[in-house]
Design an enzyme around this catalytic site. Structure first.
Site, short mmCIF file in Angstrom:
data_model
loop_
_atom_site.label_atom_id
_atom_site.label_comp_id
_atom_site.label_asym_id
_atom_site.label_seq_id
_atom_site.Cartn_x
_atom_site.Cartn_y
_atom_site.Cartn_z
N HIS A 1 0.95 -1.14 0.02
CA HIS A 1 0.14 -0.07 -0.19
C HIS A 1 0.81 1.21 0.03
O HIS A 1 1.96 1.47 0.73
CB HIS A 1 -0.87 0.05 1.27
CG HIS A 1 -1.78 -1.32 1.46
ND1 HIS A 1 -2.32 -1.70 2.69
CD2 HIS A 1 -2.15 -2.22 0.56
CE1 HIS A 1 -2.84 -2.77 2.73
NE2 HIS A 1 -2.81 -3.28 1.45
N TYR B 1 3.38 2.33 13.57
CA TYR B 1 3.82 3.44 12.67
C TYR B 1 3.12 4.72 13.15
O TYR B 1 1.97 4.90 13.38
CB TYR B 1 3.56 3.03 11.21
CG TYR B 1 2.20 2.37 10.90
CD1 TYR B 1 1.12 3.30 10.25
CD2 TYR B 1 1.71 1.23 11.32
CE1 TYR B 1 -0.28 2.72 10.10
CE2 TYR B 1 0.58 0.81 11.04
CZ TYR B 1 -0.29 1.55 10.44
OH TYR B 1 -1.58 0.86 10.10
#
Length: 470
Positions: free
Chosen positions: A70, A133
């Site tokens: 992605h 993240y």
């Protein structure tokens, strides 16, 4: 096994902007501790100050869980909280590195920075792996529609997954993503040029001709005095604003109406642009003027303090002060601008052709600044990622008076330079409603030259301009 006590270090990768970091992990018989993201230390080793706003964690129960590929419309800083992953990153941005691949194994002692548009994927190598993240935009369903995807099994990327994909745990969506040949690359964020129909705006149009990432807005498309112009635009799609618009009617600025208009365009609107730039992490380019100085110095460098004589100069100085607090800014200070449209050189050429013998001010000293060179200088600063700050940007050559330049125009037009006579500023404006002018406007160009920009001499540019080639 996690390696303890490695020094913090950065490692470049084959994908531009993707940087792998070693993180110090401190452990003993009880477990371990690390500073997963520490802004001051990370910036010191080169991590971009990307302004994270959201922290996400992906927990994966089994080894072999595979997610991606992605590419997202934001920057992200990826690390592992516990367990291990095999990470794969593919450049899905427009440009020469489209399709470039980098892989690495990450445990809690490593982290990686992934810029917008680089495809991100990982495969867990241990049960109970937590993948974390930081991102610099908020996730939303609308944002997800801007993703770019690549199939995990793409033959061109040829990623050597430790656990074969047929044995791994994948989602149906990830299995269905397109091959590289069918991927539409993620376009870069755009540059917005305001004041696109002015002298400098037209030069910027020529400088960026054919560049689809640059958008131009004249007053009809973006009215700096209308707050709605700032509110009705998705600033997440931009990286840079070049403000080529300004109120420049120096004498009219001394009137009540002109004073209000000058402050509205040169200060209030600039403050709104600065707010946008700060809020969205944009680079703001603002064009300044020699009128921020009183002209008492023979040559003005970038460190000189403001000392404007009139309202126009005061508004430009105030605008500069506002822009200076934007972390990513270029203030481009120029003087005596000449471009497409009405200007001093065209006025003198017209007078020469009509046989007029004008009196021209001979005690204001400076250099011409041709808009094609200002535009080229702005593009140079942006393209080379020159250090942010203030840059003087005029043409090079010996400073001259307005009268000297007028004589050059007469000569280049095939007329007699002696038709031009000199007059002092005081005598020229005696009995007229006029703003005060700085008498010495030459700007030091050393800082600009140090960035590698070759500054054209004003007299050579003038020759081409009068000949009709400028």
């Amino acid at each position: 096994m996690t390696e303890f006590s490695k020094p913090l270090a950065a490692h470049e990768t084959p994908i531009p902007g993707v940087v792998l970091y070693d993180l110090p992990v401190h452990g003993d018989n009880r477990g371990w501790f690390k500073e997963n993201w520490q802004r001051e230390k990370m910036l010191a080793v080169g991590l971009p100050d990307f302004g994270p706003v959201q922290n996400n964690i992906s927990f994966n129960e089994k080894a072999g869980t595979t997610r991606g590929i992605h590419a997202e419309p934001w920057d992200k800083y990826v690390s592992v909280a516990t367990g291990r992953i095999f990470g794969a990153w593919v450049d899905l941005r427009e440009g020469p590195t489209f399709g470039a691949v980098f892989t690495a194994e990450l445990d809690p002692s490593k982290a990686i920075f992934i810029p917008r548009g680089v495809g991100n994927a990982f495969q867990t190598l241990e049960d109970g792996t937590a993948y974390t993240y930081l991102v610099n935009d908020h996730w939303s369903a609308d944002a997800q529609s801007q993703y770019t995807f690549l199939n995990l099994a793409d033959e061109t990327a040829a990623i050597a997954w430790p656990i074969p994909l047929e044995e791994a745990e994948l989602s149906g969506k990830d299995r269905a993503h397109p091959r590289l040949a069918d991927v539409v690359p993620m376009a870069p964020r755009k540059t917005l040029v305001l004041g696109a129909d002015g002298q400098l705006g037209k030069a910027l149009r020529r400088a960026y001709e054919g560049d689809a990432s640059v958008e131009f807005a004249a007053r009809a498309e973006f009215d700096l005095t209308d707050p709605a112009s700032f509110e009705n635009r998705n600033w997440k799609n931009y990286s840079t604003i070049i403000n080529a618009a300004a109120y420049t009617a120096v004498d009219k600025a001394e009137t009540p109406e002109g004073r209000r208009a000058a402050w509205a365009v040169n200060v209030t609107a600039v403050a709104r642009l600065a707010r946008v730039a700060v809020d969205h992490g944009l680079t703001l380019v603002s064009v300044s003027s020699d009128y921020v100085f009183d002209g008492s110095a023979d040559v003005h460098d970038e460190a000189e303090g403001f000392s404007p004589l009139g309202v126009y100069g005061q508004t430009k100085a105030a605008g500069d002060a506002v822009v200076s607090v934007v972390p990513r800014h270029y203030i481009v200070r120029t003087s005596w601008v000449i471009g497409e449209g009405a200007n001093f050189v065209r006025t003198m050429a017209s007078l020469a052709d009509r046989g007029v013998k004008p009196s021209v001010v001979d005690d204001q000293i400076g250099r011409l600044s041709f808009t094609e060179d200002i535009a080229a200088g702005i593009r140079h600063l942006l393209d080379t990622a020159a250090p942010y700050g203030v840059y003087n940007l005029t043409n090079d050559g010996d400073p001259q008076s307005w009268a000297d330049i007028a004589k050059s125009v007469y000569t280049l037009s095939g007329h007699d330079a002696s038709d031009v006579s000199g007059v002092s500023t005081e005598d020229y404006f005696r009995g007229k409603d006029a703003a005060p002018r700085p008498l010495r406007s030459a700007l030091d160009l050393a800082k600009l030259r140090a960035t590698g920009f070759a500054v054209e001499a004003w007299d050579r540019r003038l020759q081409a301009y009068v000949a009709g080639d400028g």
